[in-house]
Scaffold this active site. Structure first.
Site, mmCIF file in Angstrom:
data_model
loop_
_atom_site.group_PDB
_atom_site.id
_atom_site.type_symbol
_atom_site.label_atom_id
_atom_site.label_comp_id
_atom_site.label_asym_id
_atom_site.label_seq_id
_atom_site.Cartn_x
_atom_site.Cartn_y
_atom_site.Cartn_z
ATOM 1 N N CYS A 70 0.858 -1.184 0.000
ATOM 2 C CA CYS A 70 0.000 0.000 0.000
ATOM 3 C C CYS A 70 0.899 1.241 0.000
ATOM 4 O O CYS A 70 2.056 1.151 -0.413
ATOM 5 C CB CYS A 70 -0.978 -0.014 1.179
ATOM 6 S SG CYS A 70 -0.243 0.237 2.802
ATOM 7 N N THR A 101 1.080 1.353 7.094
ATOM 8 C CA THR A 101 0.629 1.467 8.478
ATOM 9 C C THR A 101 -0.841 1.108 8.642
ATOM 10 O O THR A 101 -1.308 0.963 9.772
ATOM 11 C CB THR A 101 0.851 2.895 9.041
ATOM 12 O OG1 THR A 101 0.129 3.844 8.242
ATOM 13 C CG2 THR A 101 2.323 3.258 9.106
ATOM 14 N N CYS A 102 -1.575 0.955 7.529
ATOM 15 C CA CYS A 102 -3.014 0.662 7.620
ATOM 16 C C CYS A 102 -3.396 -0.577 6.811
ATOM 17 O O CYS A 102 -3.499 -1.671 7.355
ATOM 18 C CB CYS A 102 -3.841 1.848 7.112
ATOM 19 S SG CYS A 102 -3.537 3.409 7.925
ATOM 20 N N ARG A 103 -3.599 -0.384 5.516
ATOM 21 C CA ARG A 103 -4.165 -1.448 4.677
ATOM 22 C C ARG A 103 -3.277 -2.676 4.554
ATOM 23 O O ARG A 103 -3.718 -3.800 4.834
ATOM 24 C CB ARG A 103 -4.479 -0.900 3.275
ATOM 25 C CG ARG A 103 -5.601 0.117 3.286
ATOM 26 C CD ARG A 103 -5.763 0.781 1.950
ATOM 27 N NE ARG A 103 -4.663 1.721 1.713
ATOM 28 C CZ ARG A 103 -4.555 2.475 0.644
ATOM 29 N NH1 ARG A 103 -5.460 2.384 -0.319
ATOM 30 N NH2 ARG A 103 -3.564 3.322 0.511
ATOM 31 N N ASP A 157 -8.385 3.979 1.526
ATOM 32 C CA ASP A 157 -7.374 4.253 2.546
ATOM 33 C C ASP A 157 -8.043 4.871 3.771
ATOM 34 O O ASP A 157 -8.582 5.968 3.697
ATOM 35 C CB ASP A 157 -6.316 5.202 1.985
ATOM 36 C CG ASP A 157 -5.111 5.354 2.888
ATOM 37 O OD1 ASP A 157 -5.121 4.830 4.023
ATOM 38 O OD2 ASP A 157 -4.140 6.002 2.453
#
Length: 152
Positions: A9, A13-15, A116
């Site tokens: 991504c 830090t997320c997906r 996102d």
């Protein structure tokens, strides 16, 4: 035979870390996953929203730290899975040899892009993970079936 998947991504830090952690939990060692970000600040922790979304499925962060996408990581992967078509294009731009093994995650369900959730609410992070789960499970089933067919 696919043994290692790399989820990609933007910032890692997320997906992609949510995808990595969920996939590794469901795959239970039969296939392993890692993740990286095209513009990651290496060493950054997983976002709090992602940690809380995963916790609802009993999945921990295990001291996760973001990794920058590098051609060496892509080389080690049997399959590279982008969260969006633009992530896939950027992966191929940086690692042209990976074109044949780079696909968008949501091709395993409805198509499109994984939104996102960065900076969003816990609800947005949960929705993001819930959007990815069917694709992650379909991806795992596809890869395991492919392994079984290769072993026959």
């Amino acid at each position: 035979m696919v043994k290692k998947v790399l989820f990609v991504c933007t910032g890692n830090t997320c997906r992609s870390p949510m995808a990595e952690r969920y996939f590794n939990t469901v795959a239970a060692g039969r296939i392993t996953a890692a993740s990286a970000g095209l513009y990651a600040d290496a060493g950054s922790p997983m976002s709090f929203g992602a940690v809380r979304a995963l916790a609802q499925y009993g999945i921990g962060e295990d001291d996760f730290r973001a990794s920058q996408f590098e051609p060496e990581l892509a080389e080690q992967a049997d399959l590279i899975v982008g969260m969006t078509e633009s992530h896939c294009r950027e992966v191929v731009k940086r690692y042209p040899a990976g074109a044949a093994k780079t696909v968008p995650l949501l091709q395993f369900t409805t198509g499109g892009s994984v939104a996102d959730p960065f900076g969003g609410s816990d609800t947005e992070y949960r929705h993001c993970l819930e959007q990815m789960i069917p694709a992650l499970e379909n991806l795992m089933e596809y890869l395991l079936k492919k392994q079984t067919n290769c072993n026959k």
